[in-house]
Enzyme design. Structure first.
Site, mmCIF file in Angstrom:
data_model
loop_
_atom_site.group_PDB
_atom_site.id
_atom_site.type_symbol
_atom_site.label_atom_id
_atom_site.label_comp_id
_atom_site.label_asym_id
_atom_site.label_seq_id
_atom_site.Cartn_x
_atom_site.Cartn_y
_atom_site.Cartn_z
ATOM 1 N N LYS A 85 4.649 9.114 -3.883
ATOM 2 C CA LYS A 85 4.183 10.496 -4.623
ATOM 3 C C LYS A 85 2.569 10.069 -4.988
ATOM 4 O O LYS A 85 2.682 9.295 -5.503
ATOM 5 C CB LYS A 85 4.505 10.700 -6.331
ATOM 6 C CG LYS A 85 5.893 11.314 -6.615
ATOM 7 C CD LYS A 85 7.103 12.512 -5.783
ATOM 8 C CE LYS A 85 7.849 12.298 -5.993
ATOM 9 N NZ LYS A 85 8.749 13.863 -5.519
ATOM 10 N N ASN A 92 -4.199 1.307 -2.848
ATOM 11 C CA ASN A 92 -2.577 1.747 -2.368
ATOM 12 C C ASN A 92 -2.669 0.596 -1.256
ATOM 13 O O ASN A 92 -3.626 0.779 -0.416
ATOM 14 C CB ASN A 92 -3.153 3.580 -1.712
ATOM 15 C CG ASN A 92 -1.252 3.230 -0.648
ATOM 16 O OD1 ASN A 92 -0.341 2.246 -1.724
ATOM 17 N ND2 ASN A 92 -1.077 4.210 -0.049
ATOM 18 N N HIS A 144 -0.608 0.326 2.656
ATOM 19 C CA HIS A 144 -0.003 1.424 3.486
ATOM 20 C C HIS A 144 0.158 -0.104 4.863
ATOM 21 O O HIS A 144 -1.025 -0.585 5.312
ATOM 22 C CB HIS A 144 -0.911 2.306 3.850
ATOM 23 C CG HIS A 144 -0.017 3.011 4.783
ATOM 24 N ND1 HIS A 144 0.726 4.107 4.261
ATOM 25 C CD2 HIS A 144 -0.175 2.803 6.772
ATOM 26 C CE1 HIS A 144 1.085 4.187 5.546
ATOM 27 N NE2 HIS A 144 0.802 4.521 6.867
ATOM 28 N N GLU A 180 1.206 -8.213 3.595
ATOM 29 C CA GLU A 180 0.718 -7.747 2.592
ATOM 30 C C GLU A 180 1.055 -8.066 1.389
ATOM 31 O O GLU A 180 0.293 -7.846 0.624
ATOM 32 C CB GLU A 180 1.762 -6.423 2.404
ATOM 33 C CG GLU A 180 1.818 -5.272 3.691
ATOM 34 C CD GLU A 180 2.981 -4.494 2.889
ATOM 35 O OE1 GLU A 180 2.356 -2.861 3.402
ATOM 36 O OE2 GLU A 180 4.313 -4.048 2.759
HETATM 37 C C1 GRF Z 1 5.187 -1.624 1.257
HETATM 38 O O1 GRF Z 1 5.034 -1.110 3.018
HETATM 39 C C2 GRF Z 1 3.583 -0.918 0.861
HETATM 40 O O2 GRF Z 1 2.933 -0.571 2.125
HETATM 41 C C3 GRF Z 1 4.450 0.254 1.682
HETATM 42 O O3 GRF Z 1 5.540 1.130 1.206
HETATM 43 C C4 GRF Z 1 5.556 -0.556 0.715
HETATM 44 C C5 GRF Z 1 6.749 -0.702 -0.430
HETATM 45 O O4 GRF Z 1 7.356 -2.213 0.046
HETATM 46 N N1 GRF Z 1 2.997 1.263 0.116
HETATM 47 P P1 GRF Z 1 7.900 -2.786 -1.994
HETATM 48 O O5 GRF Z 1 8.556 -2.154 -2.499
HETATM 49 O O6 GRF Z 1 6.216 -3.479 -2.880
HETATM 50 O O7 GRF Z 1 9.090 -4.008 -1.327
#
Ligand code: GRF
Length: 213
Positions: A91, A107, A109, A179
C-alpha cells in the site's frame, strides 16, 4: 539506534533479515512494531514469534481516510517510532506520514529503479517483466519513500544477473538473497547517521564507516 516500524504485507523474509541482523549485532535497532494491511501476512507470524508487537491497519477498517491516517499516526507515536522500513508493503504510505517522517521512511524494491517500478509493480510481476524485457541484469534498490510509488531518492543499489532461461521464481530467489544482505546494512548506515540526503542526491559517508570499524 533506530526505533523501527516495519510495514509488511506478505511473507516477510526481509523483516526476518532485519530481525536476524539485530539479533546478531549487525544492526543497531529495535523493531517497535510490525504493521500490516493483511491479516494473513506471514510477516505477522514472524513478528509474533519474536514477541514484537503487531498491528493490522487498513483503510477499509475505517469510516474515512482521515480516521485511517490519524490511527496510523497514533500507533506510530504510541510506539515511539523514529524510522520506518517498508518490507514488501504493497500500500501507499499516506502523505501526512511521509511528511512527518521525511527522509526517515525507506523501501526495498526488487529491481533497479527507476526501471520496473510504480503502481502494481511488485512481487513476481517485477521479475516477469524484467525477463520479458530481455534484461541481462536486474537488481535491488533501497530508496527513500516519497509521495509516489517507488520514486524517492535512491540510497543503495546492487545488480543481480538475469540468467539464460531464468524463471521469475528463480530470479526472485537470487534477488531476495541480495535484499536480505543489503537492507539491514543500509538501515545500519541510517542508524549511524551516515546517510546524507540533499534533494535526490544521497551520499553515504563511507569514510566514517571505515574509521569506526
Ligand atoms: C521483496 O522482493 C521486496 O523487494 C518487495 O517485496 C518483496 C517482499 O518480500 N518490496 P518479503 O515479504 O520480504 O519476503
Amino acid at each position: 539506534m533506530l526505533d523501527l516500524a516495519v510495514f509488511a504485507s506478505g511473507n516477510g523474509t526481509n523483516l526476518q533479515a532485519i530481525i536476524d541482523a539485530i539479533k546478531s549485532g549487525i544492526l543497531n535497532a529495535e523493531i517497535k512494531l510490525v504493521i500490516s494491511n493483511n491479516p494473513d501476512a506471514y510477516a505477522l507470524k514472524r513478528a509474533e514469534i519474536q514477541k514484537i508487537p503487531t498491528k493490522i491497519v487498513s483503510k477499509e477498517m475505517f469510516e474515512n481516510r482521515e480516521d485511517f491516517v490519524n490511527a496510523l499516526i497514533g500507533i506510530l507515536k504510541a510506539h515511539s517510532v523514529s524510522f520506518i522500513a517498508l518490507a514488501g508493503y504493497i500500500k501507499k504510505i499516506p502523505h501526512e506520514i511521509v511528511g512527518i517522517y521525511k527522509n526517515r521512511i525507506v523501501n526495498i524494491h526488487p529491481a533497479l529503479l527507476p526501471s520496473f517500478g510504480g503502481k502494481g509493480m511488485y512481487g513476481m510481476r517485477v521479475h516477469q517483466a524484467v525477463i520479458e524485457a530481455g534484461c541481462k541484469v536486474t537488481g535491488v534498490t533501497v530508496h527513500i519513500v516519497d509521495d509516489e510509488y517507488d520514486h524517492g531518492p535512491i540510497v543503495a543499489q546492487e545488480c543481480v544477473p538475469v540468467l539464460h532461461n531464468d524463471t521469475p521464481e528463480a530470479l526472485a530467489e537470487r534477488v531476495h538473497k541480495v535484499e536480505h544482505r543489503i537492507y539491514p546494512r543500509v538501515l545500519q548506515l541510517f542508524s549511524l547517521g551516515l546517510i546524507r540526503i540533499d534533494g535526490r542526491k544521497v551520499t553515504i559517508l563511507e569514510e566514517r564507516v571505515n574509521n569506526r570499524t
